[in-house]
Design an enzyme around this catalytic site. Sequence first.
Site, PDB file in Angstrom:
ATOM      1  N   THR A  15       0.841  -1.204   0.000  1.00 21.57           N
ATOM      2  CA  THR A  15       0.000   0.000   0.000  1.00 21.57           C
ATOM      3  C   THR A  15       0.866   1.240   0.000  1.00 21.57           C
ATOM      4  O   THR A  15       2.020   1.196   0.445  1.00 21.57           O
ATOM      5  CB  THR A  15      -0.937   0.041   1.231  1.00 21.57           C
ATOM      6  OG1 THR A  15      -1.807   1.160   1.115  1.00 21.57           O
ATOM      7  CG2 THR A  15      -0.172   0.163   2.541  1.00 21.57           C
ATOM      8  N   HIS A  16       0.303   2.319  -0.553  1.00 23.77           N
ATOM      9  CA  HIS A  16       0.937   3.632  -0.466  1.00 23.77           C
ATOM     10  C   HIS A  16       0.092   4.532   0.437  1.00 23.77           C
ATOM     11  O   HIS A  16       0.335   5.723   0.526  1.00 23.77           O
ATOM     12  CB  HIS A  16       1.091   4.259  -1.863  1.00 23.77           C
ATOM     13  CG  HIS A  16       2.094   3.539  -2.722  1.00 23.77           C
ATOM     14  ND1 HIS A  16       1.864   2.289  -3.248  1.00 23.77           N
ATOM     15  CD2 HIS A  16       3.340   3.890  -3.139  1.00 23.77           C
ATOM     16  CE1 HIS A  16       2.921   1.913  -3.952  1.00 23.77           C
ATOM     17  NE2 HIS A  16       3.827   2.864  -3.902  1.00 23.77           N
ATOM     18  N   ASN A  17      -0.948   3.951   1.080  1.00 23.05           N
ATOM     19  CA  ASN A  17      -1.852   4.712   1.949  1.00 23.05           C
ATOM     20  C   ASN A  17      -1.296   4.659   3.389  1.00 23.05           C
ATOM     21  O   ASN A  17      -1.209   3.589   3.988  1.00 23.05           O
ATOM     22  CB  ASN A  17      -3.251   4.058   1.859  1.00 23.05           C
ATOM     23  CG  ASN A  17      -4.266   4.679   2.800  1.00 23.05           C
ATOM     24  OD1 ASN A  17      -3.958   5.018   3.935  1.00 23.05           O
ATOM     25  ND2 ASN A  17      -5.498   4.793   2.335  1.00 23.05           N
ATOM     26  N   LYS A  20      -3.620   3.102   6.217  1.00 27.87           N
ATOM     27  CA  LYS A  20      -3.690   1.640   6.180  1.00 27.87           C
ATOM     28  C   LYS A  20      -2.377   1.020   6.624  1.00 27.87           C
ATOM     29  O   LYS A  20      -2.364   0.003   7.308  1.00 27.87           O
ATOM     30  CB  LYS A  20      -3.905   1.181   4.730  1.00 27.87           C
ATOM     31  CG  LYS A  20      -5.285   1.254   4.244  1.00 27.87           C
ATOM     32  CD  LYS A  20      -5.257   0.531   2.920  1.00 27.87           C
ATOM     33  CE  LYS A  20      -6.442   0.810   2.100  1.00 27.87           C
ATOM     34  NZ  LYS A  20      -6.318   0.152   0.788  1.00 27.87           N
ATOM     35  N   ASP A  76      -7.800  -4.071   0.091  1.00 25.28           N
ATOM     36  CA  ASP A  76      -8.639  -3.139  -0.655  1.00 25.28           C
ATOM     37  C   ASP A  76      -9.903  -2.976   0.162  1.00 25.28           C
ATOM     38  O   ASP A  76     -10.483  -3.958   0.616  1.00 25.28           O
ATOM     39  CB  ASP A  76      -8.956  -3.623  -2.064  1.00 25.28           C
ATOM     40  CG  ASP A  76      -9.367  -2.432  -2.923  1.00 25.28           C
ATOM     41  OD1 ASP A  76      -8.506  -1.588  -3.231  1.00 25.28           O
ATOM     42  OD2 ASP A  76     -10.562  -2.308  -3.257  1.00 25.28           O
ATOM     43  N   PHE A 162      -8.420   7.746   9.786  1.00 30.09           N
ATOM     44  CA  PHE A 162      -8.211   8.337   8.463  1.00 30.09           C
ATOM     45  C   PHE A 162      -9.509   8.199   7.663  1.00 30.09           C
ATOM     46  O   PHE A 162     -10.492   7.599   8.130  1.00 30.09           O
ATOM     47  CB  PHE A 162      -7.033   7.675   7.738  1.00 30.09           C
ATOM     48  CG  PHE A 162      -7.258   6.237   7.353  1.00 30.09           C
ATOM     49  CD1 PHE A 162      -7.140   5.228   8.296  1.00 30.09           C
ATOM     50  CD2 PHE A 162      -7.612   5.878   6.062  1.00 30.09           C
ATOM     51  CE1 PHE A 162      -7.345   3.902   7.958  1.00 30.09           C
ATOM     52  CE2 PHE A 162      -7.815   4.554   5.703  1.00 30.09           C
ATOM     53  CZ  PHE A 162      -7.687   3.566   6.658  1.00 30.09           C
ATOM     54  N   GLY A 163      -9.499   8.773   6.464  1.00 26.82           N
ATOM     55  CA  GLY A 163     -10.609   8.596   5.521  1.00 26.82           C
ATOM     56  C   GLY A 163     -11.965   8.950   6.125  1.00 26.82           C
ATOM     57  O   GLY A 163     -12.174  10.034   6.671  1.00 26.82           O
ATOM     58  N   TYR A 164     -12.896   8.004   6.060  1.00 22.17           N
ATOM     59  CA  TYR A 164     -14.284   8.228   6.465  1.00 22.17           C
ATOM     60  C   TYR A 164     -14.522   7.974   7.960  1.00 22.17           C
ATOM     61  O   TYR A 164     -15.672   7.981   8.411  1.00 22.17           O
ATOM     62  CB  TYR A 164     -15.223   7.348   5.625  1.00 22.17           C
ATOM     63  CG  TYR A 164     -15.162   7.668   4.142  1.00 22.17           C
ATOM     64  CD1 TYR A 164     -15.998   8.637   3.579  1.00 22.17           C
ATOM     65  CD2 TYR A 164     -14.245   7.033   3.305  1.00 22.17           C
ATOM     66  CE1 TYR A 164     -15.925   8.950   2.230  1.00 22.17           C
ATOM     67  CE2 TYR A 164     -14.156   7.340   1.954  1.00 22.17           C
ATOM     68  CZ  TYR A 164     -14.999   8.299   1.426  1.00 22.17           C
ATOM     69  OH  TYR A 164     -14.928   8.614   0.090  1.00 22.17           O
TER      70      TYR A 164
HETATM   71  P1  IMP Z   1      -8.171   1.665  -1.474  1.00 20.02           P
HETATM   72  O1  IMP Z   1      -8.451   0.342  -0.811  1.00 20.02           O
HETATM   73  O2  IMP Z   1      -6.720   2.017  -1.472  1.00 20.02           O
HETATM   74  O3  IMP Z   1      -8.835   1.782  -2.806  1.00 20.02           O
HETATM   75  O4  IMP Z   1      -8.791   2.815  -0.578  1.00 20.02           O
HETATM   76  C1  IMP Z   1      -9.732   2.571   0.379  1.00 20.02           C
HETATM   77  C2  IMP Z   1     -10.367   3.866   0.828  1.00 20.02           C
HETATM   78  O5  IMP Z   1     -11.495   3.493   1.624  1.00 20.02           O
HETATM   79  C3  IMP Z   1      -9.487   4.689   1.741  1.00 20.02           C
HETATM   80  O6  IMP Z   1      -8.763   5.662   1.064  1.00 20.02           O
HETATM   81  C4  IMP Z   1     -10.524   5.333   2.643  1.00 20.02           C
HETATM   82  O7  IMP Z   1     -11.106   6.381   1.967  1.00 20.02           O
HETATM   83  C5  IMP Z   1     -11.598   4.268   2.768  1.00 20.02           C
HETATM   84  N1  IMP Z   1     -11.326   3.438   3.940  1.00 20.02           N
HETATM   85  C6  IMP Z   1     -10.920   2.135   3.961  1.00 20.02           C
HETATM   86  N2  IMP Z   1     -10.755   1.699   5.214  1.00 20.02           N
HETATM   87  C7  IMP Z   1     -11.042   2.739   6.010  1.00 20.02           C
HETATM   88  C8  IMP Z   1     -11.023   2.899   7.424  1.00 20.02           C
HETATM   89  O8  IMP Z   1     -10.661   2.023   8.217  1.00 20.02           O
HETATM   90  N3  IMP Z   1     -11.391   4.120   7.855  1.00 20.02           N
HETATM   91  C9  IMP Z   1     -11.766   5.123   7.037  1.00 20.02           C
HETATM   92  N4  IMP Z   1     -11.783   5.043   5.724  1.00 20.02           N
HETATM   93  C10 IMP Z   1     -11.423   3.845   5.201  1.00 20.02           C
END
Ligand code: IMP
Length: 215
Positions: A15-17, A20, A76, A162-164
């Site tokens: 991952t680059h997030n 996560k 994902d 993070f995120g939502y």
């Molecule tokens: P991807 O799996 O890299 O396509 O991105 C998943 C996206 O879902 C993240 O950038 C967040 O926006 C959202 N997401 C996934 N897991 C979480 C979490 O645990 N908390 C908040 N947002 C999440």
Amino acid sequence: MSGHRLLQGKVVIATHNQGKLREMRELMAPYGVDLVSAGELGLPEPEENGHMFSENAAIKAVASAQASGLPAIADDSGLCIDALDGAPGLFSANWAGPGKNFVPALARVQAELAKRGATTSDKRRGHFVSALVIAWPDGHQELFEGRVYGEIIHEPRGPSGFGYDPIFKPDGRAKTFGEMSSDEKHGVPDDGSEALSHRARAFQLLAAACLRLPQ
Ligand code: IMP
């Protein structure tokens, strides 16, 4: 039982997030596995053109395993809101735009719910999904999925995660994910009971299949 385990050597977190990555490092910490991220290895981010969370996780894990010659784990994940027909879903990251700014993404969720008249709790149901795939350089791969159900609240609450996280309140809890410590959100209970977050739940399945605690 595949016999594919992660007992020693390096493992890539594909991952680059950063959010996560932090959670995966915390979840893996007790197992003494030597982790390196795809970002640290300078691996490219593959195009996520699957139609399911599990397909995208496999795309990322396989790309990292093949490029590095090491076992690789990818998550994902996303938030699926019932009243929005499952959106943002696979596009959860995209709603934040290339700058990964979640202020407009959270505002868009509220605007879309308002457009559909989803004002009461029963109309604001949603769940997070995490598909975790481990891929080995020999081509073997395994999938583990976790979900957590809850409500999309009206105003973001809490600085954590993070995120939502600030708009998601899991069922049976008073706090949003954004108001929880990392241990409350994704700590794995010692007694083997179920963890709270989607990612921790998927991870519990992965750990049971592929990891062993050091003696
Ligand atoms: P991807 O799996 O890299 O396509 O991105 C998943 C996206 O879902 C993240 O950038 C967040 O926006 C959202 N997401 C996934 N897991 C979480 C979490 O645990 N908390 C908040 N947002 C999440």
